[in-house]
Motif scaffolding. Structure first.
Motif, PDB file in Angstrom:
ATOM      1  N   ALA A  73       0.832  -1.211   0.000  1.00 14.72           N
ATOM      2  CA  ALA A  73       0.000   0.000   0.000  1.00 14.72           C
ATOM      3  C   ALA A  73       0.864   1.256   0.000  1.00 14.72           C
ATOM      4  CB  ALA A  73      -0.926  -0.014   1.215  1.00 14.72           C
ATOM      5  N   VAL A  74       1.932   1.245   0.790  1.00 13.05           N
ATOM      6  CA  VAL A  74       2.859   2.377   0.810  1.00 13.05           C
ATOM      7  C   VAL A  74       3.502   2.563  -0.563  1.00 13.05           C
ATOM      8  CG1 VAL A  74       5.086   3.172   1.721  1.00 13.05           C
ATOM      9  CG2 VAL A  74       3.353   2.276   3.281  1.00 13.05           C
ATOM     10  N   LEU A  75       3.910   1.459  -1.174  1.00 12.19           N
ATOM     11  CA  LEU A  75       4.534   1.512  -2.495  1.00 12.19           C
ATOM     12  C   LEU A  75       3.576   2.095  -3.525  1.00 12.19           C
ATOM     13  CD1 LEU A  75       6.786   0.811  -4.513  1.00 12.19           C
ATOM     14  CD2 LEU A  75       5.849  -1.510  -4.633  1.00 12.19           C
ATOM     15  N   ARG A  76       2.346   1.612  -3.535  1.00 12.68           N
ATOM     16  CA  ARG A  76       1.379   2.068  -4.535  1.00 12.68           C
ATOM     17  C   ARG A  76       0.994   3.525  -4.308  1.00 12.68           C
ATOM     18  NH1 ARG A  76      -2.308  -3.504  -4.789  1.00 12.68           N
ATOM     19  NH2 ARG A  76      -0.754  -4.706  -5.974  1.00 12.68           N
ATOM     20  N   GLU A  77       0.892   3.912  -3.056  1.00 14.11           N
ATOM     21  CA  GLU A  77       0.576   5.311  -2.768  1.00 14.11           C
ATOM     22  C   GLU A  77       1.708   6.219  -3.244  1.00 14.11           C
ATOM     23  OE1 GLU A  77      -0.318   8.287   1.035  1.00 14.11           O
ATOM     24  OE2 GLU A  77      -0.057   6.128   1.348  1.00 14.11           O
ATOM     25  N   GLY A  78       2.945   5.817  -2.967  1.00 12.74           N
ATOM     26  CA  GLY A  78       4.082   6.605  -3.405  1.00 12.74           C
ATOM     27  C   GLY A  78       4.187   6.669  -4.910  1.00 12.74           C
ATOM     28  N   CYS A  79       3.944   5.548  -5.576  1.00 15.27           N
ATOM     29  CA  CYS A  79       4.002   5.514  -7.034  1.00 15.27           C
ATOM     30  C   CYS A  79       2.919   6.398  -7.651  1.00 15.27           C
ATOM     31  CB  CYS A  79       3.866   4.081  -7.538  1.00 15.27           C
ATOM     32  SG  CYS A  79       5.315   3.044  -7.208  1.00 15.27           S
ATOM     33  N   GLY A  80       1.790   6.492  -6.955  1.00 12.95           N
ATOM     34  CA  GLY A  80       0.706   7.332  -7.445  1.00 12.95           C
ATOM     35  C   GLY A  80       1.067   8.808  -7.474  1.00 12.95           C
ATOM     36  N   ARG A  81       2.069   9.183  -6.675  1.00 10.62           N
ATOM     37  CA  ARG A  81       2.507  10.585  -6.642  1.00 10.62           C
ATOM     38  C   ARG A  81       3.672  10.857  -7.596  1.00 10.62           C
ATOM     39  NH1 ARG A  81       1.871   9.710  -0.920  1.00 10.62           N
ATOM     40  NH2 ARG A  81       4.141   9.424  -0.744  1.00 10.62           N
ATOM     41  N   GLU A  82       4.206   9.810  -8.197  1.00 10.47           N
ATOM     42  CA  GLU A  82       5.340   9.983  -9.113  1.00 10.47           C
ATOM     43  C   GLU A  82       4.885  10.583 -10.444  1.00 10.47           C
ATOM     44  OE1 GLU A  82       8.919   8.875  -8.817  1.00 10.47           O
ATOM     45  OE2 GLU A  82       8.152   9.391  -6.827  1.00 10.47           O
ATOM     46  N   GLU A  83       5.763  11.356 -11.045  1.00  8.02           N
ATOM     47  CA  GLU A  83       5.481  11.908 -12.361  1.00  8.02           C
ATOM     48  C   GLU A  83       5.497  10.795 -13.410  1.00  8.02           C
ATOM     49  OE1 GLU A  83       8.240  14.970 -13.245  1.00  8.02           O
ATOM     50  OE2 GLU A  83       7.645  16.238 -11.543  1.00  8.02           O
ATOM     51  N   GLU A  84       4.749  11.008 -14.485  1.00  8.54           N
ATOM     52  CA  GLU A  84       4.698   9.996 -15.543  1.00  8.54           C
ATOM     53  C   GLU A  84       6.073   9.803 -16.158  1.00  8.54           C
ATOM     54  OE1 GLU A  84       2.196   9.031 -19.656  1.00  8.54           O
ATOM     55  OE2 GLU A  84       1.683  10.758 -18.394  1.00  8.54           O
ATOM     56  N   THR A  85       6.443   8.548 -16.368  1.00 13.20           N
ATOM     57  CA  THR A  85       7.759   8.206 -16.899  1.00 13.20           C
ATOM     58  C   THR A  85       7.742   8.231 -18.420  1.00 13.20           C
ATOM     59  OG1 THR A  85       8.114   6.757 -14.999  1.00 13.20           O
ATOM     60  CG2 THR A  85       9.573   6.449 -16.869  1.00 13.20           C
ATOM     61  N   SER A  86       8.789   8.771 -19.018  1.00 10.36           N
ATOM     62  CA  SER A  86       8.881   8.794 -20.477  1.00 10.36           C
ATOM     63  C   SER A  86       8.995   7.375 -21.013  1.00 10.36           C
ATOM     64  CB  SER A  86      10.107   9.604 -20.925  1.00 10.36           C
ATOM     65  OG  SER A  86      11.300   8.917 -20.578  1.00 10.36           O
ATOM     66  N   ARG A  87       8.654   7.203 -22.274  1.00  8.50           N
ATOM     67  CA  ARG A  87       8.655   5.872 -22.875  1.00  8.50           C
ATOM     68  C   ARG A  87      10.054   5.255 -22.846  1.00  8.50           C
ATOM     69  NH1 ARG A  87      10.041   3.896 -27.650  1.00  8.50           N
ATOM     70  NH2 ARG A  87      10.396   5.976 -28.508  1.00  8.50           N
ATOM     71  N   ILE A  88      11.067   6.053 -23.185  1.00  9.19           N
ATOM     72  CA  ILE A  88      12.439   5.520 -23.223  1.00  9.19           C
ATOM     73  C   ILE A  88      12.900   5.119 -21.829  1.00  9.19           C
ATOM     74  CG2 ILE A  88      14.850   6.106 -23.695  1.00  9.19           C
ATOM     75  CD1 ILE A  88      13.865   7.867 -25.978  1.00  9.19           C
ATOM     76  N   ARG A  89      12.618   5.962 -20.836  1.00  7.82           N
ATOM     77  CA  ARG A  89      13.021   5.633 -19.467  1.00  7.82           C
ATOM     78  C   ARG A  89      12.266   4.408 -18.967  1.00  7.82           C
ATOM     79  NH1 ARG A  89      15.556   7.372 -15.020  1.00  7.82           N
ATOM     80  NH2 ARG A  89      14.566   7.111 -12.985  1.00  7.82           N
ATOM     81  N   ALA A  90      10.981   4.317 -19.313  1.00  8.61           N
ATOM     82  CA  ALA A  90      10.178   3.168 -18.891  1.00  8.61           C
ATOM     83  C   ALA A  90      10.748   1.873 -19.465  1.00  8.61           C
ATOM     84  CB  ALA A  90       8.729   3.355 -19.329  1.00  8.61           C
ATOM     85  N   GLU A  91      11.148   1.899 -20.720  1.00 11.35           N
ATOM     86  CA  GLU A  91      11.728   0.711 -21.343  1.00 11.35           C
ATOM     87  C   GLU A  91      13.032   0.319 -20.663  1.00 11.35           C
ATOM     88  OE1 GLU A  91      12.114   1.643 -25.452  1.00 11.35           O
ATOM     89  OE2 GLU A  91       9.967   1.373 -25.896  1.00 11.35           O
ATOM     90  N   THR A  92      13.842   1.314 -20.313  1.00 14.46           N
ATOM     91  CA  THR A  92      15.104   1.038 -19.621  1.00 14.46           C
ATOM     92  C   THR A  92      14.853   0.414 -18.261  1.00 14.46           C
ATOM     93  OG1 THR A  92      16.186   2.889 -20.749  1.00 14.46           O
ATOM     94  CG2 THR A  92      17.218   2.072 -18.724  1.00 14.46           C
ATOM     95  N   LEU A  93      13.892   0.967 -17.516  1.00 16.51           N
ATOM     96  CA  LEU A  93      13.554   0.419 -16.201  1.00 16.51           C
ATOM     97  C   LEU A  93      13.048  -1.015 -16.323  1.00 16.51           C
ATOM     98  CD1 LEU A  93      11.740   3.494 -14.586  1.00 16.51           C
ATOM     99  CD2 LEU A  93      13.944   2.525 -13.876  1.00 16.51           C
ATOM    100  N   ASP A  94      12.200  -1.261 -17.312  1.00 14.11           N
ATOM    101  CA  ASP A  94      11.642  -2.605 -17.485  1.00 14.11           C
ATOM    102  C   ASP A  94      12.728  -3.609 -17.869  1.00 14.11           C
ATOM    103  OD1 ASP A  94       9.141  -1.655 -16.898  1.00 14.11           O
ATOM    104  OD2 ASP A  94       8.471  -1.514 -18.981  1.00 14.11           O
ATOM    105  N   GLU A  95      13.623  -3.218 -18.728  1.00 12.11           N
ATOM    106  CA  GLU A  95      14.708  -4.123 -19.142  1.00 12.11           C
ATOM    107  C   GLU A  95      15.610  -4.462 -17.967  1.00 12.11           C
ATOM    108  OE1 GLU A  95      16.689  -2.230 -22.342  1.00 12.11           O
ATOM    109  OE2 GLU A  95      15.034  -2.492 -23.771  1.00 12.11           O
ATOM    110  N   THR A  96      15.904  -3.457 -17.125  1.00  9.92           N
ATOM    111  CA  THR A  96      16.741  -3.696 -15.949  1.00  9.92           C
ATOM    112  C   THR A  96      16.041  -4.623 -14.967  1.00  9.92           C
ATOM    113  OG1 THR A  96      17.735  -1.497 -16.186  1.00  9.92           O
ATOM    114  CG2 THR A  96      17.990  -2.584 -14.066  1.00  9.92           C
ATOM    115  N   ALA A  97      14.757  -4.371 -14.739  1.00 10.22           N
ATOM    116  CA  ALA A  97      14.000  -5.210 -13.810  1.00 10.22           C
ATOM    117  C   ALA A  97      13.867  -6.638 -14.315  1.00 10.22           C
ATOM    118  CB  ALA A  97      12.616  -4.604 -13.572  1.00 10.22           C
ATOM    119  N   MET A  98      13.654  -6.795 -15.613  1.00 11.05           N
ATOM    120  CA  MET A  98      13.532  -8.129 -16.197  1.00 11.05           C
ATOM    121  C   MET A  98      14.812  -8.933 -15.968  1.00 11.05           C
ATOM    122  SD  MET A  98      12.856  -9.164 -20.190  1.00 11.05           S
ATOM    123  CE  MET A  98      14.461  -8.509 -20.699  1.00 11.05           C
ATOM    124  N   ALA A  99      15.969  -8.282 -16.081  1.00 13.49           N
ATOM    125  CA  ALA A  99      17.248  -8.965 -15.900  1.00 13.49           C
ATOM    126  C   ALA A  99      17.464  -9.404 -14.454  1.00 13.49           C
ATOM    127  CB  ALA A  99      18.385  -8.057 -16.341  1.00 13.49           C
TER     128      ALA A  99
END
Length: 363
Positions: A73-99
């Motif tokens: 719940a804390v994580l989701r609440e905090g994420c709800g306040r985060e600014e929208e991530t750009s497509r390129i940054r989102a792809e980088t984050l996803d690739e890192t997490a997948m690894a």
């Protein structure tokens, strides 16, 4: 209301802590001669500590299910306040997490495995679960990440599935950073890739010196000169966090914490109890003895709080504030608050770890 008979009091050496009044508890919980309080919620308990010639601590256990749900719940609440991530940054984050994600398909469980946050214990268990003889013989447990990581399509399916339990490993950021320094940089009883790679960079960045290989290294690759903890931290605050080694890179940059739909956040501080609950919930405990996980659990050397205060007290207040801000999102999103620790480290100066303006760190 709890009475004195419900309280488990224990004493500790006095430390000066920030205080805040909790007057509604005074008549029931506190001897009348004490007038100032300090409240510090933790993952497994609530601790009330009184400023006197000792510190009294009341401990109340929180069930694992409730604790894990509260962290999500804390994580989701905090994420709800985060600014929208750009497509390129989102792809980088996803690739890192997948690894960094390991999938146990048989029980529909995925884990974003974080170095210095229970990764050795977990990968030791996985090596035994799949009887990976090569890794069992070499004891290079981290290689299980390559064995169990999903491909891109599978990763997307798992993060969107309502049938999977998705676990995120976490640890108090300043404690994790210090553990990484002591294990991967300071400890020269064994060769470390991190020491070999980063020591020259640290010395050049902080001291402006380029040492020769012969001056810096022994024949076996260990260091003759070891960067101090202040050297290490000053190097980090001059470096973009996205480029940090995974052993000390902020977890929100490793595991796409706001994109992978995690259903459980496991803290190192409560690792054994958290994993016991998750293994039971997913039936993983029917496939392997969870006690194996604790036979290869790297335990810290020395009292954790004493070590934290000793090492971080070496830092100038500005550098302490800078490094705390580097891990700001980890504190907020993963359910940690460094305020009390920072007050212990720097009792006479307020460290504004929530501040903005990380840009000046890289100038």
């Amino acid at each position: 209301m709890l009475g004195l008979g419900d309280i488990n009091w224990r004493t500790q050496p006095h430390v000066q802590l920030a205080s805040s009044p909790l007057s509604r508890f005074r008549s029931t919980l506190v001897p009348p001669e004490f007038s100032r309080w300090w409240l510090a919620p933790r993952s497994t308990y609530t601790s009330w500590q009184l400023e006197c010639n000792c510190v009294w601590t009341y401990t109340m256990h929180v069930p694992p299910k409730k604790r894990l749900n509260e962290r999500v719940a804390v994580l989701r609440e905090g994420c709800g306040r985060e600014e929208e991530t750009s497509r390129i940054r989102a792809e980088t984050l996803d690739e890192t997490a997948m690894a960094r994600t390991e999938v146990v398909t048989e029980v529909r469980l995925s884990v974003c495995v974080v170095f210095k946050a229970g990764s050795t214990a977990w990968n030791f268990l996985m090596a035994h679960l799949y009887n990976n003889t090569a890794i069992l013989e070499s004891r290079e447990w981290y290689k299980m990440m390559n064995v169990l990581k999903p491909d891109w399509e599978r990763y997307r399916q798992i993060t969107a599935s309502s049938k999977y339990t998705r676990v995120l490993m976490a640890r108090e950021p300043l404690e994790r950073l210090l553990s990484a320094y002591r294990d991967r940089i300071q400890d020269q009883t064994h060769y470390s890739h991190q020491a070999s790679h980063y020591a020259p960079l640290i010395f050049h960045s902080v001291r402006g010196i380029r040492y020769s290989w012969r001056d810096l290294f022994h024949a076996n690759g260990t260091l003759k000169m070891v960067p101090t903890f202040p050297d290490f931290v000053r190097y980090l605050v001059r470096t973009v966090p996205e480029t940090y080694d995974p052993h000390w890179r902020p977890i929100h940059l490793l595991c796409a914490v706001c994109r992978a739909n995690y259903t459980a956040v496991v803290h190192t501080e409560t690792f054994q109890e958290d994993m016991h609950y998750i293994m039971k919930r997913t039936d993983l405990n029917t496939k392997i003895d969870e006690k194996l996980m604790y036979t290869e659990n790297n335990k810290g050397r020395g009292n954790t709080q004493d070590l934290l205060v000793a090492y971080y007290s070496m830092l100038e207040p500005l550098v302490l504030e800078q490094i705390a801000r580097v891990y700001k999102k980890d504190f907020i999103l993963l359910g940690y608050d460094p305020t009390s620790l920072l007050n212990l480290i720097s009792p006479n100066i307020t460290i504004d770890w929530r501040g903005e303006g990380l840009w000046y760190l890289y100038s």
